[in-house]
Motif scaffolding. Structure first.
Motif, PDB file in Angstrom:
ATOM      1  N   ALA A 509       0.693  -1.255  -0.012  1.00 54.78           N
ATOM      2  CA  ALA A 509       0.037  -0.208  -0.059  1.00 54.78           C
ATOM      3  C   ALA A 509       0.851   1.164   0.046  1.00 54.78           C
ATOM      4  O   ALA A 509       0.428   2.226  -0.581  1.00 54.78           O
ATOM      5  CB  ALA A 509      -0.889   0.063   1.228  1.00 54.78           C
ATOM      6  N   GLU A 510       1.739   1.112   0.738  1.00 51.63           N
ATOM      7  CA  GLU A 510       3.004   2.376   0.896  1.00 51.63           C
ATOM      8  C   GLU A 510       3.512   2.616  -0.504  1.00 51.63           C
ATOM      9  O   GLU A 510       3.684   3.809  -0.934  1.00 51.63           O
ATOM     10  CB  GLU A 510       3.782   2.247   1.916  1.00 51.63           C
ATOM     11  CG  GLU A 510       3.355   2.441   3.288  1.00 51.63           C
ATOM     12  CD  GLU A 510       3.043   3.816   3.580  1.00 51.63           C
ATOM     13  OE1 GLU A 510       3.974   4.475   3.567  1.00 51.63           O
ATOM     14  OE2 GLU A 510       1.990   3.853   4.137  1.00 51.63           O
ATOM     15  N   LEU A 511       3.985   1.588  -1.234  1.00 53.64           N
ATOM     16  CA  LEU A 511       4.690   1.745  -2.430  1.00 53.64           C
ATOM     17  C   LEU A 511       3.892   1.610  -3.835  1.00 53.64           C
ATOM     18  O   LEU A 511       4.432   1.611  -4.794  1.00 53.64           O
ATOM     19  CB  LEU A 511       6.001   0.757  -2.339  1.00 53.64           C
ATOM     20  CG  LEU A 511       6.768   0.869  -1.248  1.00 53.64           C
ATOM     21  CD1 LEU A 511       7.995  -0.401  -1.518  1.00 53.64           C
ATOM     22  CD2 LEU A 511       7.479   2.190  -1.363  1.00 53.64           C
ATOM     23  N   GLU A 566       9.040  15.522   3.445  1.00 52.82           N
ATOM     24  CA  GLU A 566       9.630  15.846   4.582  1.00 52.82           C
ATOM     25  C   GLU A 566       9.297  15.484   5.810  1.00 52.82           C
ATOM     26  O   GLU A 566       9.840  15.716   6.963  1.00 52.82           O
ATOM     27  CB  GLU A 566       9.617  17.597   4.391  1.00 52.82           C
ATOM     28  CG  GLU A 566       8.242  18.147   4.960  1.00 52.82           C
ATOM     29  CD  GLU A 566       7.524  17.807   3.707  1.00 52.82           C
ATOM     30  OE1 GLU A 566       6.138  18.399   3.611  1.00 52.82           O
ATOM     31  OE2 GLU A 566       7.842  17.262   2.590  1.00 52.82           O
ATOM     32  N   ASP A 567       8.196  14.666   5.941  1.00 53.58           N
ATOM     33  CA  ASP A 567       7.580  14.387   7.274  1.00 53.58           C
ATOM     34  C   ASP A 567       8.394  12.936   7.997  1.00 53.58           C
ATOM     35  O   ASP A 567       8.247  12.027   6.899  1.00 53.58           O
ATOM     36  CB  ASP A 567       6.082  14.057   7.028  1.00 53.58           C
ATOM     37  CG  ASP A 567       5.591  13.414   8.431  1.00 53.58           C
ATOM     38  OD1 ASP A 567       5.707  13.905   9.484  1.00 53.58           O
ATOM     39  OD2 ASP A 567       4.583  12.533   8.371  1.00 53.58           O
ATOM     40  N   ALA A 572       9.694   7.187   7.695  1.00 51.10           N
ATOM     41  CA  ALA A 572       9.982   5.883   8.304  1.00 51.10           C
ATOM     42  C   ALA A 572       9.129   4.882   7.811  1.00 51.10           C
ATOM     43  O   ALA A 572       9.511   3.800   7.517  1.00 51.10           O
ATOM     44  CB  ALA A 572       9.607   6.206   9.856  1.00 51.10           C
ATOM     45  N   SER A 573       7.930   5.135   7.570  1.00 50.59           N
ATOM     46  CA  SER A 573       7.057   4.204   6.872  1.00 50.59           C
ATOM     47  C   SER A 573       7.336   3.621   5.664  1.00 50.59           C
ATOM     48  O   SER A 573       7.271   2.384   5.250  1.00 50.59           O
ATOM     49  CB  SER A 573       5.566   4.910   6.772  1.00 50.59           C
ATOM     50  OG  SER A 573       5.007   5.100   7.985  1.00 50.59           O
ATOM     51  N   LEU A 574       7.793   4.699   4.787  1.00 50.88           N
ATOM     52  CA  LEU A 574       8.258   4.389   3.578  1.00 50.88           C
ATOM     53  C   LEU A 574       9.712   3.426   3.418  1.00 50.88           C
ATOM     54  O   LEU A 574       9.736   2.593   2.742  1.00 50.88           O
ATOM     55  CB  LEU A 574       8.579   5.494   2.560  1.00 50.88           C
ATOM     56  CG  LEU A 574       7.248   6.320   2.090  1.00 50.88           C
ATOM     57  CD1 LEU A 574       7.637   7.741   1.510  1.00 50.88           C
ATOM     58  CD2 LEU A 574       6.720   5.535   1.143  1.00 50.88           C
TER      59      LEU A 574
END
Length: 586
Positions: A509-511, A566-567, A572-574
């Motif tokens: 889902a992230e990628l 920038e968050d 971190a999630s990515l």
């Protein structure tokens, strides 16, 4: 040797010269007008052609027969015909020039002689009538007979080396058989050019070996069966595993013919032997010597099998009792210890990390890393490397008086149980093993499990050590001599959770936008961006682009992902998703 009957001599290729010697062609009083140096070129077929356009049908290596009816009255057409067929790869062109009465056509012959200067391939003039059908029948019969004999010879070579392997023939037996098959002297030397074994056949051994090391030193080593470079261009083949050269097998009398093709086997003066046959024989001999050298080390085969059986038993759901396990291990040479350390050495595929030597040296990034040995297509190569590693490990243990129980765990991985005199000595024992000079020739990563007072408990820790070794092998930079779970950190946790469907769903889902076809560059940009911690100056320098261009690319990446890069939480999630993606190799 009795297993090499004379009924299977080497079969050199059928040449232009051979075909010209056929009765059907000698009747035409053949005269070579050009390309005499190419008469020993091999032919693959015979064609009859009257028009220059027929040259498009050639595949190379054909002997062309023609009466020249379409071009014999014109010097220009004659030259065009010859040039077209030479460009198409004809091995030779045979032209019959006779008139209706069967007498030589002198006018046409004059055109042909003048055009001969424009071609390099053999050009043959026939001044008497011949039956082309009879020529093709005789030539094709000879070609087919030749192919059958070559197949018989290839089968025979295969049977000889298979029999040698089944009989556990030693190095000298293999060298003798090779020399007999080649009917030429053969020498097996080590990397220092010392002669390990040789067969002089009917030549003078003293003359063959005189000054051998000095002569051989100037013959360039090749990593495949080929002619040497520099000095004497001897035919040779390597002996040993990929990346571990034990020596080479050399046929010093077999050298390229003058004016050879690029690989040394092309058209040229007939060397008097068949290069293709010699290449096949020498390559099979090199493989047989490699296996024989391994088999020579297999005097400990029963011991290795027993150790492998014990380690497998210790890893079963219901392992032996501790007393029985210790008794069996002691009988196999493992010293009693205050504790036992489970280790797994993960071997890398040959060439997986160029310039990487020994354990714990610089590796490759996850994006470019090579597949480990377990993924290599050649199972024999993997097995040979594992066995060579076990031999080297045994040599280290003997030289340091450090006992160890080791065996193959699975393809590309070796399990090791190391006894410790005290728990405090764990790191020093690991450093000695990682720095073992006997293991320096291998690319390997060492995973460490938890030391246990019980041998059975330590054996259960091999799975954890294996997981660490496999995970550590994927690290972008491997600068440690050995790895524990604490060293692989998040990557180790993700490796353990790699099959968890929830982790998979999260990562995909992230990628998701970057996993679509054609998004490989965007995925690599994200990988580089995260590797540089979002530092645009550092990333611009690494990618050799201007910061302005980089900002544009990163902005496009951010819009594609729909996340603020920038968050810190987004990054971190990515990063977690990307680590899972690389470990899962999807």
């Amino acid at each position: 040797m009795s297993m090499i009957p004379a009924s299977f001599p080497p079969q050199r290729p059928l040449t232009v010269r051979d075909v010209l010697a056929l009765d059907a062609l000698t009747a035409g009083s053949p005269e070579v007008l050009a390309g005499e140096a190419g008469l020993d070129a091999p032919i693959r077929w015979v064609h009859i052609a009257e028009e220059a356009e027929y040259s498009a049908l050639l595949e190379g290596g054909e002997l062309v027969l023609t009466t020249g009816l379409a071009f014999r009255r014109s010097a220009a057409l004659t030259r065009t015909f010859l040039e077209r067929f030479q460009q198409a790869g004809a091995a030779a062109v045979v032209v019959e020039l006779v008139d209706d009465d069967g007498a030589p056509d002198d006018g046409a012959a004059a055109h042909l002689r003048a055009a001969a200067a424009a071609v390099d391939c053999p050009l043959i003039l026939l001044t008497r009538r011949v039956r082309f059908v009879q020529v093709t029948e005789e030539a094709h019969r000879a070609l087919m007979d030749h192919q059958v004999r070559r197949l018989e010879r290839a089968r025979h070579v295969h049977e000889v080396f298979t029999a040698l392997s089944l009989e556990n023939a030693g190095e000298s037996g293999i060298v003798d058989a090779t020399a007999a098959l080649l009917d030429s002297p053969v020498v097996f030397e080590d990397p220092a050019h010392l002669v390990l074994s040789y067969s002089a056949r009917d030549r003078d051994p003293a003359r063959l070996l005189e000054g051998w090391a000095a002569r051989s030193r100037f013959v360039g080593y090749r990593n495949q069966t080929a002619f040497g470079t520099g000095g004497d261009r001897w035919l040779q083949t390597p002996v040993g595993l990929t990346g571990q050269r034990w020596g080479r097998l050399v046929a010093p009398e077999l050298v390229p013919a003058p004016d050879p093709g690029e690989d040394g086997t092309g058209p040229g003066t007939d060397p008097g032997w068949d290069p293709a046959d010699a290449f096949q024989v020498l390559e099979r001999a090199g493989q047989a010597l490699t296996m024989a050298r391994m088999a020579g080390r297999d005097r400990r085969e029963v011991l290795f099998q027993a150790r492998s059986g014990l380690i497998q038993d210790l890893r079963q759901a219901t392992p032996p009792e501790e007393q029985e396990a210790l008794a069996r291990a002691t009988a196999l040479g493992l010293a009693r210890g205050a504790a036992y350390l489970p280790l797994v050495a993960r071997l890398e595929a040959p060439g997986a990390a160029d310039g990487q030597a020994g354990n714990g040296q610089a590796g490759n990034s996850p994006a470019t890393r090579q597949a480990p040995v377990a993924d290599a297509p050649d199972a024999t190569e993997v097995q040979l490397r594992e066995r060579a590693f076990l031999d080297a490990l045994q040599a280290w243990a003997q030289s340091t008086r450090q006992s160890a129980l080791a065996s193959s765990l699975h393809a590309g991985s070796v399990a090791i149980l190391l006894p410790l005199a005290a728990l405090e000595l764990e790191d020093s024992a690991l450093h000695r093993l990682a720095a073992a000079p006997q293991l320096a020739g291998f690319g390997w990563t060492l995973g460490v499990g938890r030391a246990e007072r019980s041998l059975v408990a330590a054996a259960r820790g091999l799975d954890s050590a294996d997981q660490v070794a496999e995970t550590a092998a994927t690290l972008g930079s491997r600068n440690l001599p050995f790895y524990r779970f604490a060293d692989v950190r998040l990557r180790g946790l993700l490796a353990l959770l790699g099959q968890d469907s929830r982790v998979k769903s999260f990562a995909q889902a992230e990628l998701a936008p970057l996993l679509e076809p054609g998004r490989a560059r965007s995925l690599q940009l994200l990988r580089d961006y995260l590797a540089h911690g979002g530092n645009m100056s550092s990333l611009a320098t690494a990618r050799k682009v201007s910061r302005q261009a980089l900002y544009t690319h990163v902005k496009g990446l951010q819009e594609l992902l729909g996340l603020p890069l920038e968050d810190p939480e987004s990054r971190a999630s990515l990063m977690v998703a990307l680590l899972w993606h690389d470990l899962a190799d999807v």
